[in-house]
Design a protein around this motif. Sequence first.
Motif, short mmCIF file in Angstrom:
data_model
loop_
_atom_site.label_atom_id
_atom_site.label_comp_id
_atom_site.label_asym_id
_atom_site.label_seq_id
_atom_site.Cartn_x
_atom_site.Cartn_y
_atom_site.Cartn_z
N ALA A 13 0.83 -1.20 0.00
CA ALA A 13 0.00 0.00 0.00
C ALA A 13 0.86 1.25 0.00
N LEU A 14 1.96 1.22 0.76
CA LEU A 14 2.81 2.40 0.82
C LEU A 14 3.43 2.71 -0.54
N VAL A 15 3.94 1.66 -1.18
CA VAL A 15 4.56 1.86 -2.50
C VAL A 15 3.52 2.39 -3.47
N ALA A 16 2.34 1.78 -3.46
CA ALA A 16 1.30 2.22 -4.38
C ALA A 16 0.89 3.66 -4.08
N ALA A 17 0.79 3.99 -2.78
CA ALA A 17 0.39 5.34 -2.42
C ALA A 17 1.45 6.33 -2.87
N ALA A 18 2.71 5.93 -2.77
CA ALA A 18 3.78 6.82 -3.21
C ALA A 18 3.67 7.09 -4.70
N SER A 19 3.32 6.06 -5.45
CA SER A 19 3.16 6.25 -6.89
C SER A 19 1.98 7.16 -7.16
N MET A 20 0.91 6.96 -6.39
CA MET A 20 -0.28 7.80 -6.58
C MET A 20 0.03 9.24 -6.21
N ALA A 21 0.86 9.42 -5.20
CA ALA A 21 1.19 10.77 -4.80
C ALA A 21 2.22 11.39 -5.71
N GLY A 22 2.79 10.59 -6.59
CA GLY A 22 3.75 11.14 -7.53
C GLY A 22 5.12 11.33 -6.93
N LEU A 23 5.53 10.39 -6.09
CA LEU A 23 6.83 10.50 -5.48
C LEU A 23 7.88 9.76 -6.30
N PRO A 24 9.11 10.31 -6.42
CA PRO A 24 10.15 9.54 -7.09
C PRO A 24 10.59 8.40 -6.18
N PRO A 25 11.20 7.36 -6.66
CA PRO A 25 11.46 7.08 -8.07
C PRO A 25 10.42 6.20 -8.74
N ALA B 153 -4.10 4.70 2.10
CA ALA B 153 -3.01 3.75 2.26
C ALA B 153 -2.18 3.95 3.50
N VAL B 154 -2.12 5.17 3.98
CA VAL B 154 -1.25 5.41 5.13
C VAL B 154 -2.03 5.28 6.43
N ARG B 155 -3.17 5.95 6.48
CA ARG B 155 -3.95 5.97 7.71
C ARG B 155 -4.34 4.59 8.25
N PRO B 156 -4.83 3.69 7.35
CA PRO B 156 -5.26 2.40 7.92
C PRO B 156 -4.12 1.61 8.55
N PHE B 157 -2.89 1.89 8.10
CA PHE B 157 -1.80 1.02 8.56
C PHE B 157 -1.01 1.60 9.70
N PHE B 158 -1.10 2.89 9.90
CA PHE B 158 -0.30 3.49 10.97
C PHE B 158 -1.21 4.09 12.01
N GLY B 159 -0.59 4.56 13.04
CA GLY B 159 -1.40 5.11 14.12
C GLY B 159 -1.81 4.01 15.08
N ALA B 160 -2.74 4.35 15.95
CA ALA B 160 -3.15 3.40 16.98
C ALA B 160 -4.01 2.30 16.37
N PRO B 161 -3.78 1.06 16.76
CA PRO B 161 -4.61 -0.03 16.23
C PRO B 161 -6.04 0.08 16.74
N THR B 162 -7.00 -0.06 15.84
CA THR B 162 -8.39 0.09 16.25
C THR B 162 -9.20 -1.20 16.10
N VAL B 163 -8.80 -2.03 15.13
CA VAL B 163 -9.57 -3.27 14.93
C VAL B 163 -8.62 -4.45 14.89
N ASP B 164 -9.17 -5.61 15.07
CA ASP B 164 -8.36 -6.81 15.02
C ASP B 164 -8.33 -7.34 13.59
#
Lengths: 137, 737
Positions: B365-377, B418-429
């Motif tokens: 998800a992070l890699v894909a989000a980076a591509s979506m955000a237009g981050l190099p490389p 992509a970022v929010r669901p994976f980071f931060g405080a865990p909310t669901v199992d």
Amino acid sequence: MTSLILQTAARFLLPLLLLFSIFLLYRGHNEPGGGFSGGLVASVAFILYATAYDTAEARRAMRLSPWTIFTAGLLTATSAGLAGMAAGRPFLTGAWIDVPLGGMGTISLGTPLLFDAGVYLTVIGSVMMIYLSLREK
Amino acid sequence: MELLLIIAGGFVLSALAPWACRWGPRRSAWIMAAVPAGLTAYFLAAPESSFRVLWVPALGLPFSLALDELSRLFSSIITGVGALIFIYSGDYLRDEPNRGRFFASLAFFMASMLGVVLAGDAVTLFVFWELTSVSSYLLIGFHHEKPESRDAAWMALLVTSLGGLSLLAGFILLQSAAGAWSFDELATRHDAILRHAAYAPIVILILVGAMTKSAQVPFHFWLPNAMQAPTPVSAYLHSATMVKAGIYVMVRMSPVLGGTDLWELILCVVGTSTLLVGAYQSVLQQDLKLILAYSTVGVLGLLTLLIGAGTPDARAAMILYLAAHAGYKGALFLVAGAVDHATGERRVDRLGGLARKMPVAAAAALVAAASMAGLPPLLGFVGKEASFEALMEDGRWLSTGAVWIGSIFFVWAAGLAAVRPFFGAPTVDAHASPLGLWLGGVVLASMGLVLLFGEPLFGTPVSLWHGWSVALALGAASWAAGAALTVKGEPLRRRLPQAASWSPERLYSGVRAGLISFAELQTRVLQNGLLRVYLLITFAAFLLAVLVALVLSAPRLELSQASKDIGALEIGLGLIVLAAALFTLRIRSRVGAVVGLGVIGAGVALFYVLFSAPDLAMTQVLVEVLAVFLFVLVFYSMPRTPQPRDPSPVSHAILSLLVGGTVAAVLLIAIAHQFRPPVSEYFVERSVPEGHGRNVVNVILVDFRALDTLGEITVLTLAALGVFTLLRAGPRKETPS
């Protein structure tokens, strides 16, 4: 309410009427008659039998279910039409052959007669299906 | 020829899929995925080829397929992503009993979509276009027990089919203007088409068709609703492939229709609006899939805008951005599905801290989000930079600004999804995900890196570094703004205004509701269940049609011929029948009415006898006998109350007299207009020699007019079946004789 007279009469009339219906079917090509009249007479014969007895007896007398009868009728009529196609002519072209009958000359048999037989069966099947559905509701 | 076999093979896979699914969910999916995987290899490596056959020679309709640079790219995406989706679906739908139907529809879609991009002419393209609409409908509505799924499927089908009609109309106009169906030939006639009088309608019709499929404003509303479909479908159809079909058509039609102000105007205006509407709405959503759906709408708008710009650089940028999007959006959808599968939750405001339990999914998800955000490389960066550069080069400052604003929202949406669901405080199992569920996401996300080497496929160079340029600055600025919004923008997000109340979706719902209520009203009035009303309407319509025809043709009415054979016998019989009819109308007892009808029938039979028609008379008498039996059966099961009075005798009497009078008039007119010679002579002459029979009526029935009779007996069986099904609907109980 079963009537003994009606039952006895029906038992005799059924085969007579069926024979008459086939007679009407065959003679239709040259005299008044034909598939429709013949089919109706046969249906009325079965209905008379069902009136005198009950539908189970009438179904037994018919031997085949109305579904089968009218399906056979449609198939017969269609195949009569296809016979002409076997010789390369359009659908439903009539094909006739003359069959010698020993000492009584020849009779000509053809696909229109087969077609008429298909009509005959279809009429019986349809009318009996309607009647039995109404009766057995 | 190989192309034809490939597409046919896809349909064969579709037919075999339900049977293949018996091998177990995972195994069958991997086996079936081998087909698209192999096809991907083929499309990447095969030389350009074409296939052409005349489908309908009499009309000059072709059926042609062609593999060129553009279709190679699209085909690789379709089959490559398809293979991953097949594997993913095996695990995602493991517990689904209707898996066979799903995979069959999926394969059917893949084959149809391949047909769209491989089509070499407008006719073939349209046929496969409609097939994709149908398979999309089947896939969106897969869980057809849910009304939302059904409605969403209908919405997608109606909107894209409307577009399909428009596309067809445009293609037909194009063919009549340019004289060719195939795209190659049309491209050579570009100048003539531009100067043609029908150019504007052609452009509008074809673009409307393409835009409905590619969810452009105002047709975009079906795409978010299509998220009712299972997630593999959303990933495959509604982000990577089907929605790109419209983009494909626009690109294909560029050499044929492009280069004018009208073309540019429509594409740029619609593309920009779609970009802004989609990007904005994507951050308003809480459902992961909806965030991704709206951002897809935005990206499609951006691609449309680039096509409208028309320069070679813009086209190159479009290709790069399209490929990047297929990779990252597909990956994000698959990850969203994996998250849903593992946690049962799809709402971004309820997800968090999943990276620990789902590390692989988080990485993808992070890699894909980076591509979506237009981050190099990543390829997304290359696409974004190329878009900025192409638009700025062409002097399109407004468009550049719109793309910049859109990019900010895309970054924000990427952060949300992509970022929010994976980071931060865990909310669901979350429970562990099987291989199939994360493999697709990983592969697609890595495409952002792998495709950096995809120059042979794209036909344009892929370079990461263009020097310190304005484009780079814009890109960095949009990233920074988007990142800031992701981290700090939550309160703002909650207070942003939602969609306006006059949106196209409301229009669609309004029209649909209006149509349905009109249909209900009309049925209530015309088909209200009373046999009397049905007869009334039938007779009235018949009367209207015939009277109008009579008045317009003003024929002459000749009575002399008709009255030729009437003697005392005929008049007397007629009076008896009339008396019986009046008796039937007046009598209150049902049995009496049956007797009256029987007398009428017998009278008619006697008429037939009097006019030398023994066959008809026999049939009539037999039908009367039959009718008596049937009526008795019907009346036996009706209540014993007497016949109710006619509620409106006067109007019914007038209608009956009019109908009867009209029929009589028509018959008299028909007699007066005899054909010379009458057709009856034809039949009488030929009855014996050709028909082998002396009963002319019967020979006509079974020989001369046998086809009519065949139709009649078919209708008879249908009537019998109708009675049967109507009466046998309930439990059986015999009425005693």
